[in-house]
Design a protein around this motif. Structure first.
Motif, PDB file in Angstrom:
ATOM      1  N   TYR A 224       0.951  -1.180  -0.087  1.00 23.12           N
ATOM      2  CA  TYR A 224      -0.115  -0.227   0.160  1.00 23.12           C
ATOM      3  C   TYR A 224       0.786   1.029  -0.149  1.00 23.12           C
ATOM      4  O   TYR A 224       0.330   1.807  -0.557  1.00 23.12           O
ATOM      5  N   PRO A 225       1.430   1.430   0.580  1.00 23.96           N
ATOM      6  CA  PRO A 225       2.238   2.763   1.180  1.00 23.96           C
ATOM      7  C   PRO A 225       3.042   2.841  -0.512  1.00 23.96           C
ATOM      8  O   PRO A 225       3.503   4.035  -0.925  1.00 23.96           O
ATOM      9  N   ASP A 226       3.645   2.361  -0.897  1.00 25.05           N
ATOM     10  CA  ASP A 226       4.358   1.860  -2.244  1.00 25.05           C
ATOM     11  C   ASP A 226       2.983   2.862  -3.312  1.00 25.05           C
ATOM     12  O   ASP A 226       4.154   3.525  -4.609  1.00 25.05           O
ATOM     13  N   GLN A 227       2.032   2.739  -3.455  1.00 25.61           N
ATOM     14  CA  GLN A 227       0.893   3.013  -3.997  1.00 25.61           C
ATOM     15  C   GLN A 227       0.749   4.477  -3.605  1.00 25.61           C
ATOM     16  O   GLN A 227       0.681   5.567  -5.255  1.00 25.61           O
ATOM     17  N   ILE A 228       0.556   5.034  -2.224  1.00 27.56           N
ATOM     18  CA  ILE A 228      -0.331   6.422  -2.775  1.00 27.56           C
ATOM     19  C   ILE A 228       0.900   7.118  -2.378  1.00 27.56           C
ATOM     20  O   ILE A 228       0.475   8.237  -2.596  1.00 27.56           O
ATOM     21  N   VAL A 229       2.488   7.128  -2.988  1.00 33.59           N
ATOM     22  CA  VAL A 229       3.120   8.158  -2.659  1.00 33.59           C
ATOM     23  C   VAL A 229       3.534   9.177  -3.883  1.00 33.59           C
ATOM     24  O   VAL A 229       3.179  10.131  -3.641  1.00 33.59           O
ATOM     25  N   SER A 230       2.539   8.318  -4.444  1.00 37.83           N
ATOM     26  CA  SER A 230       2.952   8.591  -6.174  1.00 37.83           C
ATOM     27  C   SER A 230       1.824  10.340  -6.380  1.00 37.83           C
ATOM     28  O   SER A 230       1.628  11.101  -7.361  1.00 37.83           O
TER      29      SER A 230
END
Length: 779
Positions: free
Chosen positions: A578-584
């Motif tokens: 999940y954190p990989d997805q929201i950073v962008s």
């Protein structure tokens, strides 16, 4: 005395209209988007009803009765009370909006129709895609996570699906709305018409959960809850829990770290073997963790390059060494609650943090109904005051950077893309979707790992057929260049003179060692915007820590709030990360803001993004509440939510799961669902005005074209790719080119931008500086 720079959005005026009758999850998204703009310097005027925004009374509550949720979401804003049910209130609002640059509001707001026609650019927050025609359908955060497929991914296969802890439906939508807002302002900055922006929470959730649809499209089988069958699990240790996370290449180091002879068995030598023998694997792993502390485990694991993740609660984040060193958490003086500590925006801009000012109080009786964003004598301690340029609407059209003005908001911007996997590659892809010329840099010796992870066959050209790579690299040009070769480095330095942005998410120091870091490249091009995205950030004692998205689930605090009630914490797992997805979703908007500043001032910026900080930012109110009350300790609480009477996922008679949120408790809900097929139960509940939704999987998302909205689209080859998580003028993105083959556009780019001729191109190819095939054999 050096001049203090103005804040990057100080030129803009934004009106935020919260309708108290709109669903809470929509209002949280609206408020978060406006908060980000306000913390960046925009003059944000929050319109509240006479009784105040209901969020002022929402949990978690502070010791003196205030709302930590309101304090977090409304920093740096001004407030104005208007009765929008009255003609005078609506007239006053119209005058304010007419003078503003942007107006933020919910689709279901009573004044939404008039705001869509206002002179200010409308940014609208909705629950569902336009295609669903579901404006009146009951909605909740749980319903959105179920519709987006995210709940299907979290928990045990034989047990009920779980939501992620925190507000993980509205907050990604708020990050998205901020990026949409910046997109509209960027278009206007370059003389184009600013498009309207529409963000639906359901589309954002599908976008975040794209791997479910990608996996289902590639294999016909949707990934889902693996629980104790997963290679990534959570184990207890002496003082808490740790997420056991490692990649395929990190297994040998993991085995050596644990040091148990049972792990030397050949059956554990492959991922397939480990999955087939998962219970035995964890029986061998668990004892090593049991007698060690989280700190001991993290230190020895990081020394071996293994990304185990200690699970921290929001309260523990207040003293986390990395966050303290980076100044991620700011102390803010509150007139009744004392000193509160809360996350700042999760980016450092040329080393500068954006310190929030306290949220506005309700105006006193007999005032003009307006209060400023800072209390008398309050504000943030320990930092000098920032001089801010007075907000005003822009009238001049600054020159665009490259090329001619076109139809897309970022036409004329060129990006050098060193982004890999999700975080970096997704950020640059979103810039490409908006019209930027994005040049993806790879080499035959170091492919984007998604070309390998998403490998679907072993035939010639396999490296060009990964669906995962296709999803995160649409609309780009591909250039294969060996960055370890001095000639490859020379080409990059020549290219950067023609570029406006660099995006990278290598491990810290990789580009610096090649002489291609921000210091070197900005000396060549002073207006360069350099976006460095990393797990921990570019500074601090943990800057070199290795991590995976699921590691950051643990260390950010999200995992501590996720799980079955009374049981161990849970991570989102390798099929979500999940954190990989929201950073962008956040980084793209900040990059656009920095490009606008570079246009205006001629000076570029170094943007330092920590994925972990972005994830913790979504727990802002819990961190703030813990700072005010040492007893504010939270644990996994299933699908319940503070302030909600009853909510859970229930298994229906056909074995499928239904997510339901109730305004009043109903102890018979489980029995009601168990006696009916899911579709019948759903229809009956919606007919009664109850928020409910099926817990969908990847195949469900592929079948439901109305729910897909603009998040799943097809390229010219008919292949499924990820769209934008928002709409401009009601439309999604255009796939103008599919994801590039390795090195597909190398000659095109070098001829066009650098004027290279055949002899030079042949020399680079013959020496291995450029390539179109992997040079490392079978990966």
């Amino acid at each position: 005395m050096s001049e203090t720079p103005s804040l990057p959005l100080a030129r803009f005026t934004i009106v935020e209209v919260n309708d108290a009758k709109a669903p809470l999850c929509l209002r949280l998204a609206t408020s978060l988007a406006a908060k980000i703009a306000a913390d960046l310097g925009a003059d944000v005027l929050k319109i509240e009803p006479p009784e105040g925004d209901p969020v002022r009374r929402a949990p978690p509550l502070l010791p003196q009765g205030g709302s930590a949720l309101f304090e977090f979401l409304n920093t740096s804003k001004r407030s104005l009370v208007l009765d929008l049910a009255s003609e005078s209130g609506r007239t006053a609002l119209a005058r304010l909006v007419d003078k503003a640059d942007v107006v933020l509001f919910e689709e279901s707001a009573s004044v939404a129709a008039s705001l869509r026609k206002a002179k200010a650019t409308p940014v609208e927050i909705a629950a569902f895609p336009l295609e669903m025609d579901a404006a009146q359908r009951p909605v909740s955060e749980l319903v959105i996570q179920a519709l987006g497929g995210l709940m299907h991914m979290v928990g045990e296969p034989a047990r009920k699906p779980l939501k992620l802890g925190g507000h993980q439906a509205p907050y990604p939508a708020g990050l998205t709305a901020f990026t949409g807002l910046m997109t509209a302002l960027a278009a206007r900055d370059t003389g184009r018409r600013a498009p309207s922006v529409r963000v639906s929470l359901a589309e954002v959730m599908q976008w975040v959960n794209w791997k479910a649809a990608s996996g289902a499209a590639a294999t016909g089988i949707s990934p889902g809850r693996e629980g104790k069958n997963s290679e990534f699990q959570v184990l207890p240790c002496r003082d808490g829990h740790v997420a056991v996370v490692y990649t395929v290449t990190q297994w040998p180091a993991t085995r050596a770290l644990i040091g148990d002879a049972r792990l030397d068995d050949p059956k554990f030598g492959t991922r397939a073997g480990r999955r087939q023998n998962i219970a035995e694997l964890y029986a061998a792993l668990a004892p090593w963790f049991a007698d060690k502390t989280r700190d001991e485990i993290q230190k020895v694991a990081q020394a071996k390059g293994v990304p185990f993740g200690p699970i921290f609660s929001p309260a523990e984040l207040l003293q986390t060494e990395q966050y303290v060193a980076r100044g991620f958490l700011a102390d803010m003086a509150h007139p009744t609650e004392g000193t509160l500590r809360l996350p700042q925006l999760p980016v450092q801009w040329n080393g500068r943090s954006f310190t929030p000012r306290p949220a506005p109080d309700l105006p006193p009786p007999h005032s003009n109904g307006e209060v400023p964003s800072s209390y008398e004598g309050g504000g943030v301690r320990g930092r000098p005051a920032k001089d801010m340029t007075p907000p005003s609407r822009m009238t001049a059209t600054p020159p665009h950077l490259n090329g001619e003005v076109g139809d897309h908001p970022l036409t004329g911007v060129r990006v050098l893309d060193f982004g890999l996997l999700t975080a970096g590659a997704n950020t640059s892809a979103m810039l490409a979707d908006l019209g930027a010329d994005v040049i993806k840099i790879e080499s035959g010796a170091y492919l984007d790992p998604f070309r390998v992870v998403g490998k679907i066959d072993s035939d010639e050209g396999w490296w060009n057929r990964s669906p995962q790579f296709r999803f995160t690299n649409r609309n780009k040009r591909g250039l294969a260049l060996n960055l370890k070769d001095p000639e490859g480095q020379r080409v990059i330095r020549e290219l950067v003179t023609h570029c406006d942005v660099v995006v990278e998410n290598f491990r810290r120091g990789v580009l610096d060692r090649a002489g291609l870091g921000y210091k070197e490249l900005s000396a060549i091009n002073p207006r360069l915007v350099f976006a460095a995205i990393s797990s921990q950030g570019d500074t601090g004692p943990e800057r070199m820590n290795v991590s995976f998205g699921s590691t950051l689930d643990a260390t950010s605090g999200i995992a501590s709030l996720t799980g079955y009630e009374g049981e161990e914490p849970r991570i989102s797992g390798m099929d979500v990360n999940y954190p990989d997805q929201i950073v962008s979703l956040f980084a793209t908007g900040i990059v656009i803001a920095a490009v606008a500043e570079a246009r205006r001032t001629g000076k570029g910026a170094f943007l330092d993004f920590s994925q972990r900080e972005v994830a913790s930012f979504t727990l802002g109110e819990e961190i703030l509440a813990a700072s005010a009350d040492p007893n504010h300790r939270l644990a996994p609480r299933g699908n319940t939510e503070a302030g909600v009477a009853q909510q859970d996922s229930y298994q229906c008679g056909d074995g499928k799961w239904l997510a339901v949120t109730l305004d009043t408790p109903d102890p018979s809900m489980a029995t009601f669902c168990a006696a009916r097929d899911r579709d019948d139960a759903l229809k009956m509940l919606l007919g009664k005005g109850i928020a409910a939704a099926p817990c969908l999987d990847g195949n469900d998302l592929l079948r439901d074209t109305k729910l897909q909205g603009v998040t799943l689209v097809r390229d010219e080859n008919g292949s499924l790719v990820k769209g934008l998580p928002y709409r401009l003028d009601g439309k999604g993105l255009a796939i103008e080119r599919p994801a590039p083959d390795l090195g597909q556009h190398t000659e095109e780019v070098l001829r066009e931008l650098l004027g290279y001729e055949d002899a030079r191109l042949k020399q680079l190819n013959d020496s291995g500086v450029t390539s179109t095939t992997p040079t490392i054999g079978e990966v």
